[in-house]
Design a protein around this motif. Structure first.
Motif, mmCIF file in Angstrom:
data_model
loop_
_atom_site.group_PDB
_atom_site.id
_atom_site.type_symbol
_atom_site.label_atom_id
_atom_site.label_comp_id
_atom_site.label_asym_id
_atom_site.label_seq_id
_atom_site.Cartn_x
_atom_site.Cartn_y
_atom_site.Cartn_z
ATOM 1 N N TRP A 1 0.831 -1.204 0.000
ATOM 2 C CA TRP A 1 0.000 0.000 0.000
ATOM 3 C C TRP A 1 0.866 1.254 0.000
ATOM 4 C CZ3 TRP A 1 -4.939 -0.618 -1.093
ATOM 5 C CH2 TRP A 1 -5.537 -1.840 -0.807
ATOM 6 N N PHE A 2 1.904 1.241 0.820
ATOM 7 C CA PHE A 2 2.809 2.377 0.859
ATOM 8 C C PHE A 2 3.587 2.497 -0.449
ATOM 9 C CE2 PHE A 2 6.652 4.613 2.643
ATOM 10 C CZ PHE A 2 5.988 5.787 2.954
ATOM 11 N N LEU A 3 3.968 1.346 -1.000
ATOM 12 C CA LEU A 3 4.655 1.345 -2.284
ATOM 13 C C LEU A 3 3.770 1.941 -3.376
ATOM 14 C CD1 LEU A 3 7.067 0.462 -4.054
ATOM 15 C CD2 LEU A 3 5.914 -1.756 -4.323
ATOM 16 N N ALA A 4 2.492 1.542 -3.385
ATOM 17 C CA ALA A 4 1.558 2.070 -4.382
ATOM 18 C C ALA A 4 1.396 3.577 -4.229
ATOM 19 C CB ALA A 4 0.209 1.372 -4.255
ATOM 20 N N LEU A 5 1.331 4.060 -2.991
ATOM 21 C CA LEU A 5 1.228 5.497 -2.749
ATOM 22 C C LEU A 5 2.426 6.232 -3.331
ATOM 23 C CD1 LEU A 5 -0.071 7.975 -1.241
ATOM 24 C CD2 LEU A 5 1.367 7.344 0.708
ATOM 25 N N LEU A 6 3.623 5.706 -3.108
ATOM 26 C CA LEU A 6 4.830 6.359 -3.591
ATOM 27 C C LEU A 6 4.931 6.314 -5.114
ATOM 28 C CD1 LEU A 6 7.569 5.335 -1.014
ATOM 29 C CD2 LEU A 6 6.462 7.545 -1.302
ATOM 30 N N ILE A 7 4.533 5.196 -5.707
ATOM 31 C CA ILE A 7 4.586 5.096 -7.170
ATOM 32 C C ILE A 7 3.617 6.094 -7.805
ATOM 33 C CG2 ILE A 7 4.048 3.602 -9.136
ATOM 34 C CD1 ILE A 7 5.181 1.264 -7.533
ATOM 35 N N GLY A 8 2.397 6.149 -7.266
ATOM 36 C CA GLY A 8 1.424 7.103 -7.784
ATOM 37 C C GLY A 8 1.889 8.537 -7.626
ATOM 38 N N ALA A 9 2.420 8.854 -6.441
ATOM 39 C CA ALA A 9 2.914 10.210 -6.199
ATOM 40 C C ALA A 9 4.088 10.530 -7.112
ATOM 41 C CB ALA A 9 3.327 10.361 -4.737
ATOM 42 N N SER A 10 4.970 9.547 -7.328
ATOM 43 C CA SER A 10 6.131 9.780 -8.182
ATOM 44 C C SER A 10 5.717 10.058 -9.622
ATOM 45 C CB SER A 10 7.073 8.564 -8.132
ATOM 46 O OG SER A 10 7.616 8.412 -6.837
#
Length: 272
Positions: free
Chosen positions: A32-41
């Motif tokens: 979930w945190f990884l998905a947040l960072l990928i989307g934000a990136s």
């Protein structure tokens, strides 16, 4: 005054919508945190490309995002050193790619490093080998948000001399002082409330001060970058805030400071 009130209302409404999603993903960690960072990136890479390479922003944004994605994925599997190496390599590739399309290569390279360094470190901070990773991430978020909100409120309500009118005409010394005070209080409160290893309340207050200073520095640095590229906001994604980069500029700098503090505690504990 009505304009100010409307601006504060937009900021508050945006925070109510966006903050819970970020907090929940941070609390859940892992994919979930990884998905947040990928989307934000992806959003940040697009905003950076639109500012720095408007003539070929899609191609440049894609190159910056792919470099970020490679580093983030590598950091997620706990290969921090390799992730940092990939950031440098990705910056070089993005520079060549942008230059081939008639854009400034150094701007693309800087975008990869500017956005990628804190992204890699926040993954290490949240999902690294420390059992207190979530608490340290909460510390970084709390100090940044407290400093950012207090700086805006103190500056709006008190006003006074400008902090750096050449690059950021709206920021004041009163807002700067209020932000630092809020960072100190937030750091002390979180250090006393959560398990932060050897980080005591006094040291938490000091790290909160450093994090608040980094938050202000990140905000001012982005203001200077926007002035260089001739834009008012990094984007228009968030009502009342501008782009996502306008919202996380201070956090990106604060993450580096808090990660350094966490590393220091790990070394004292014999875990670094």
């Amino acid at each position: 005054m009505a304009v100010k009130g409307r601006d504060i209302g937009l900021r508050a409404a945006s925070a109510v919508v966006l903050a819970p999603a970020a907090v929940l993903a941070t609390w859940a960690g892992g994919p979930w945190f990884l998905a947040l960072l990928i989307g934000a990136s992806g959003l940040l890479a697009t905003e950076w490309a639109m500012m720095s390479a408007p003539g070929a922003w899609r191609a440049t944004g894609a190159a910056v995002f792919l470099a970020l994605l490679a580093a983030i994925a590598t950091a997620y599997v706990e290969q921090l050193s390799l992730a940092l190496v990939l950031l440098v390599f990705g910056a070089a590739v993005a520079a060549l790619y942008a230059r081939a399309r008639g854009q400034e290569g150094l701007d693309a390279a800087y975008g990869v490093l500017y956005l990628g360094w804190p992204a890699v470190l926040v993954i290490w901070l949240r999902d690294g080998h420390s059992p207190e990773g979530l608490n340290w991430t909460v510390f970084a978020l709390s100090v940044t948000w407290a400093a950012d909100i207090a700086a805006y409120l103190f500056g709006s309500l008190i006003g006074g001399p400008k902090l750096w009118p050449r690059f950021s005409p709206n920021k004041t010394w009163s807002g700067f002082a209020g932000g630092l005070l809020a960072g100190v209080v937030a750091g002390a409160v979180i250090a006393g409330w959560l398990d932060m290893g050897r980080l005591t309340v006094p040291w938490g207050a000091l790290l909160g001060l450093a994090g608040a200073l980094a938050t202000m520095a990140g905000d001012l640095w982005e203001s200077a970058l926007k002035r260089r590229f001739g834009v008012k906001d990094a984007g228009k994604l968030i009502p009342g805030h501008g782009g996502l980069l306008d919202r996380v500029d201070g956090l990106m700098f604060a993450i580096v400071v808090v990660a350094a503090g966490h590393l220091g505690v790990l070394m004292l504990d014999g875990g670094g």
